[in-house]
Design a protein around this motif. Structure first.
Motif, mmCIF file in Angstrom:
data_model
loop_
_atom_site.group_PDB
_atom_site.id
_atom_site.type_symbol
_atom_site.label_atom_id
_atom_site.label_comp_id
_atom_site.label_asym_id
_atom_site.label_seq_id
_atom_site.Cartn_x
_atom_site.Cartn_y
_atom_site.Cartn_z
ATOM 1 N N ILE A 1 -42.804 -19.301 31.767
ATOM 2 C CA ILE A 1 -43.269 -18.249 32.667
ATOM 3 C C ILE A 1 -42.956 -18.605 34.106
ATOM 4 O O ILE A 1 -42.534 -17.769 34.914
ATOM 5 C CB ILE A 1 -44.785 -17.994 32.481
ATOM 6 N N TYR B 1 -50.861 -18.776 25.658
ATOM 7 C CA TYR B 1 -51.231 -19.092 27.046
ATOM 8 C C TYR B 1 -51.658 -20.547 27.202
ATOM 9 O O TYR B 1 -51.590 -21.107 28.288
ATOM 10 C CB TYR B 1 -52.353 -18.170 27.522
ATOM 11 N N ILE C 1 -55.339 -10.173 29.408
ATOM 12 C CA ILE C 1 -55.031 -11.072 28.291
ATOM 13 C C ILE C 1 -55.317 -10.386 26.966
ATOM 14 O O ILE C 1 -54.514 -10.458 26.025
ATOM 15 C CB ILE C 1 -55.820 -12.386 28.418
ATOM 16 N N ASP D 1 -52.718 -7.686 25.991
ATOM 17 C CA ASP D 1 -51.347 -8.164 25.810
ATOM 18 C C ASP D 1 -51.083 -8.412 24.320
ATOM 19 O O ASP D 1 -51.984 -8.649 23.528
ATOM 20 C CB ASP D 1 -51.159 -9.451 26.619
ATOM 21 N N PHE E 1 -44.877 -22.767 27.217
ATOM 22 C CA PHE E 1 -44.899 -21.361 27.592
ATOM 23 C C PHE E 1 -45.189 -21.206 29.090
ATOM 24 O O PHE E 1 -44.598 -20.362 29.758
ATOM 25 C CB PHE E 1 -45.946 -20.616 26.756
ATOM 26 N N LYS E 2 -46.078 -22.056 29.622
ATOM 27 C CA LYS E 2 -46.367 -22.022 31.058
ATOM 28 C C LYS E 2 -45.113 -22.346 31.853
ATOM 29 O O LYS E 2 -44.833 -21.715 32.882
ATOM 30 C CB LYS E 2 -47.489 -23.004 31.418
ATOM 31 N N ILE F 1 -53.601 -15.648 22.236
ATOM 32 C CA ILE F 1 -54.216 -16.476 23.263
ATOM 33 C C ILE F 1 -53.666 -17.895 23.210
ATOM 34 O O ILE F 1 -53.514 -18.559 24.232
ATOM 35 C CB ILE F 1 -55.754 -16.468 23.112
#
Length: 145
Positions: free
Chosen positions: A140, A131, A121, A124, A136-137, A128
């Motif tokens: 992904i 995430y 993390i 990247d 966004f989840k 943060i």
């Protein structure tokens, strides 16, 4: 109290009685001595004959076991008793040590996995907060399918 302790206590009592009778043998009346002799003869006639199958073997003794802390108290150092206790305690202790080792190993693996996730993390380019975003989840999750 187990059987061995009861037998030891009975034997110790018998020795005390015998010692008291031996000390006062001259003071006993002849009638009492004759009754004791008759009772002894009856007891010996009723005693079982020892066969090779029922004879108890002497417990192995360590050299010097008759002297020191164990000699005056009437206790005998019994090697088989200690080995029996060790035979029970050793697997229990070994199990506890193995359980603690497995727990520490799993804990170390969990810490290593969390450290890998944290370093991924932090290295990247995404912030943060990305995430933490539910959209966004979902994005992904669609990318992985």
């Amino acid at each position: 109290m187990n059987k061995q302790q009861m037998e030891a206590r009975d034997t110790q009592f018998a020795y005390k009685v015998r010692h008291a009778l031996d000390r006062n043998l001259e003071n006993l009346p002849t009638a009492a001595t004759e009754r004791l002799a008759a009772a002894r003869a009856i007891a010996l006639s009723r005693k079982k004959q020892a066969s090779p199958l029922t004879q108890l073997q002497q417990a192995p003794r360590l050299s010097g076991a008759g002297s020191g802390a164990f000699s005056g108290s009437g206790h005998r150092f019994d090697l088989s008793g200690w080995l029996g206790r060790l035979g029970i305690l050793l697997p229990i202790l070994l199990g506890i040590v193995l359980f603690v080792g497995m727990y520490q190993s799993e804990e170390r693996n969990r810490i290593d996995e969390l450290a890998d996730i944290d370093s991924a993390i932090l290295s990247d380019e995404l912030p943060i907060s990305a995430y933490l975003d539910h959209g966004f989840k979902a994005f992904i999750a669609k990318q992985d399918q």
